[in-house]
Design a protein around this motif. Structure first.
Motif, short mmCIF file in Angstrom:
data_model
loop_
_atom_site.label_atom_id
_atom_site.label_comp_id
_atom_site.label_asym_id
_atom_site.label_seq_id
_atom_site.Cartn_x
_atom_site.Cartn_y
_atom_site.Cartn_z
N ALA A 63 -22.27 7.52 15.33
CA ALA A 63 -22.31 8.77 14.75
C ALA A 63 -23.37 9.58 14.34
O ALA A 63 -23.43 10.61 14.35
CB ALA A 63 -21.34 8.75 13.61
N LEU A 64 -24.38 8.52 14.01
CA LEU A 64 -25.60 9.07 13.44
C LEU A 64 -26.37 9.40 14.72
O LEU A 64 -27.33 10.48 14.59
CB LEU A 64 -26.34 7.91 12.84
N LEU A 65 -26.55 8.85 15.76
CA LEU A 65 -27.45 9.09 16.69
C LEU A 65 -26.69 9.67 18.16
O LEU A 65 -27.52 10.03 19.10
CB LEU A 65 -28.12 7.70 17.29
N SER A 66 -25.47 9.84 18.13
CA SER A 66 -24.95 10.51 19.18
C SER A 66 -25.03 11.81 19.49
O SER A 66 -25.47 12.69 18.67
CB SER A 66 -23.45 10.19 19.28
N VAL A 67 -24.98 12.26 20.73
CA VAL A 67 -24.97 13.81 21.06
C VAL A 67 -23.73 14.16 21.59
O VAL A 67 -22.93 13.32 22.06
CB VAL A 67 -26.18 13.71 22.21
N ASP A 68 -23.65 15.34 21.39
CA ASP A 68 -22.30 16.18 22.19
C ASP A 68 -22.63 16.23 23.48
O ASP A 68 -23.43 17.04 24.14
CB ASP A 68 -22.31 17.63 21.47
N PRO A 69 -21.90 15.56 24.55
CA PRO A 69 -22.05 15.77 25.93
C PRO A 69 -21.86 16.95 26.54
O PRO A 69 -22.63 17.40 27.28
CB PRO A 69 -21.04 14.74 26.39
N TYR A 70 -20.95 17.95 25.88
CA TYR A 70 -21.01 19.12 26.66
C TYR A 70 -22.22 20.17 26.25
O TYR A 70 -22.44 20.52 27.23
CB TYR A 70 -19.61 19.92 25.84
N GLU A 71 -22.52 19.96 24.96
CA GLU A 71 -23.75 20.70 24.70
C GLU A 71 -24.89 20.38 25.26
O GLU A 71 -25.81 21.19 25.65
CB GLU A 71 -23.87 20.63 23.26
N THR A 72 -24.89 18.92 25.49
CA THR A 72 -26.23 18.51 26.42
C THR A 72 -26.28 19.04 27.60
O THR A 72 -27.17 19.23 28.14
CB THR A 72 -26.23 17.05 26.12
N THR B 286 -24.83 21.59 29.02
CA THR B 286 -24.94 23.12 28.96
C THR B 286 -26.53 23.20 29.06
O THR B 286 -27.09 24.22 29.71
CB THR B 286 -24.16 23.62 27.88
N ARG B 287 -27.00 22.68 27.78
CA ARG B 287 -28.57 22.70 27.69
C ARG B 287 -29.23 22.38 28.85
O ARG B 287 -30.40 22.98 29.47
CB ARG B 287 -28.93 22.08 26.47
N LEU B 288 -28.87 21.29 29.75
CA LEU B 288 -29.51 20.73 30.71
C LEU B 288 -29.37 21.88 31.85
O LEU B 288 -30.55 21.99 32.84
CB LEU B 288 -28.75 19.53 31.34
N GLU B 289 -28.24 22.47 32.16
CA GLU B 289 -28.14 23.49 32.99
C GLU B 289 -29.01 24.70 32.83
O GLU B 289 -29.58 25.17 33.80
CB GLU B 289 -26.67 23.92 33.36
N GLU B 290 -29.26 25.00 31.52
CA GLU B 290 -30.20 26.20 31.15
C GLU B 290 -31.41 25.78 31.57
O GLU B 290 -32.45 26.42 31.94
CB GLU B 290 -30.09 26.23 29.70
N VAL B 291 -31.95 24.61 31.22
CA VAL B 291 -33.56 23.89 31.56
C VAL B 291 -33.57 23.93 32.89
O VAL B 291 -34.55 24.22 33.36
CB VAL B 291 -33.58 22.71 31.08
N GLN B 292 -32.53 23.41 33.69
CA GLN B 292 -32.80 23.69 35.24
C GLN B 292 -32.90 24.88 35.80
O GLN B 292 -33.68 25.26 36.73
CB GLN B 292 -31.44 22.77 35.84
N PHE B 293 -32.21 25.73 35.33
CA PHE B 293 -32.35 27.24 35.75
C PHE B 293 -33.75 27.78 35.56
O PHE B 293 -34.23 28.48 36.18
CB PHE B 293 -31.34 28.20 35.09
#
Length: 334
Positions: free
Chosen positions: A295-304, A306-313
């Protein structure tokens, strides 16, 4: 309005720097999406690592306790298996002896002493069992077998019985030798008088497993089997009547021993139950800590994602701009 521009070389460096930044960001997002945890722990914790450190320290201790519990379980299981063999063999022998005594046939009574001699060797070998090179019935002296050979036992008991008149005196001498600290415990038992080091199963719980080959229940089994094995010993000059008396005493003793060995195994069973209870509690605590760390270190897979697609674009757009910039010439500009 004044226009500010940068030179071609500076523009090239700017594009390279932006590309490096986007590639690093994409690599980080790929790592986070794959692992499910943040890549930059420092930024998430804002430099305060104490809570995470406490969680990881507790998890490390629980892993050590898990290993200790597994080792304790192996030892108790090996003890139970060995004592089960000893109990089965000695009880079967006791039943055979009493049947032979009731039959009153001299030849058969001689034969059962041969069986007793063989069973004594098997029982000693079973009690000398080791687990991963550590003897389980030797106490702290786990580097050596707890008992001398069955031949040494018979020689010692024979020397004690020699010179005694009648079965009563012989049996009394044998009982005194097994009870005397300078007797069986000093001559035959080769283990330690101290129990093996306790197993640390949790922060506040240690488990002591004190079952050694000089335990009274085990010594009584050895005593009765040895008496039965020597009931036809030529060096002792035992006749049929005396042999019957010795065998009857040994047979009755072995049947009585069954209850004593059962009680010893029940004590080990209680220890096994404690090990299981503590291991279960540790497992629950470990799961809770893993959840807290996640819970302390996990990331939201959907948000991650989405952000990855933005960076790729953005990176693709940068590559397009870079290519077009490299194709610019004065002729094309004019």
């Amino acid at each position: 309005m004044t226009s500010v521009s940068i030179g071609d070389l500076a523009h090239s460096y700017l594009l390279q720097r932006r590309g490096s930044s986007l590639r690093a960001e994409m690599s980080k997002l790929n790592q986070e999406l794959t692992s499910g945890q943040v890549a930059d722990i420092k930024s998430i914790l804002a430099g305060n690592f104490s809570y995470l450190s406490d969680i990881e320290t507790s998890m490390s201790h629980l892993n050590a306790y898990k290993t200790s519990s597994a080792e304790a379980t192996q030892f108790t299981s090996a003890m139970q298996s060995a004592l089960d063999v000893v109990q089965t063999q000695s009880t079967d022998l006791g039943t055979n002896i009493l049947s032979v005594v009731a039959g009153g046939i001299d030849a058969v009574s001689r034969q059962v002493t041969v069986e007793a001699r063989e069973q004594l060797g098997a029982i000693v070998n079973t009690l000398n069992t080791d687990l991963a090179g550590r003897s389980i019935f030797s106490g702290t002296a786990s580097n050596q077998a707890p008992l001398a050979s069955s031949t040494d036992i018979l020689n010692s008991v024979r020397s004690v019985m020699a010179g005694q008149i009648g079965p009563t005196d012989k049996l009394a001498a044998v009982d005194a030798w097994f009870a005397d600290p300078a007797g069986f415990d000093a001559v035959i038992y080769q283990g330690s008088s101290d129990a093996m080091a306790p197993f640390r199963l949790s922060e506040h719980e240690d488990l002591s497993l004190d079952v050694r080959a000089n335990d009274k229940a085990i010594k009584d089994v050895i005593r009765n089997v040895a008496v039965a094995a020597l009931a036809n010993d030529a060096a002792l000059g035992i006749d049929f009547t005396e042999r019957a008396a010795l065998l009857n005493d040994a047979g009755v003793g072995l049947m009585t021993n069954a209850a004593d060995v059962t009680a010893l195994r029940a004590n080990i069973g209680f220890i096994e139950e404690r090990i299981d209870d503590i291991a279960t509690r540790n497992s629950i605590e470990s799961t809770s800590l893993e959840y807290a760390k996640g819970a302390l270190l996990s990331v939201d897979p959907y948000e991650t994602a989405t952000r990855l697609e933005e960076v790729q674009f953005q990176l693709q757009s940068l590559y397009t701009v870079t290519v077009r910039s490299s194709e610019l010439t004065l002729v094309n500009f004019l």
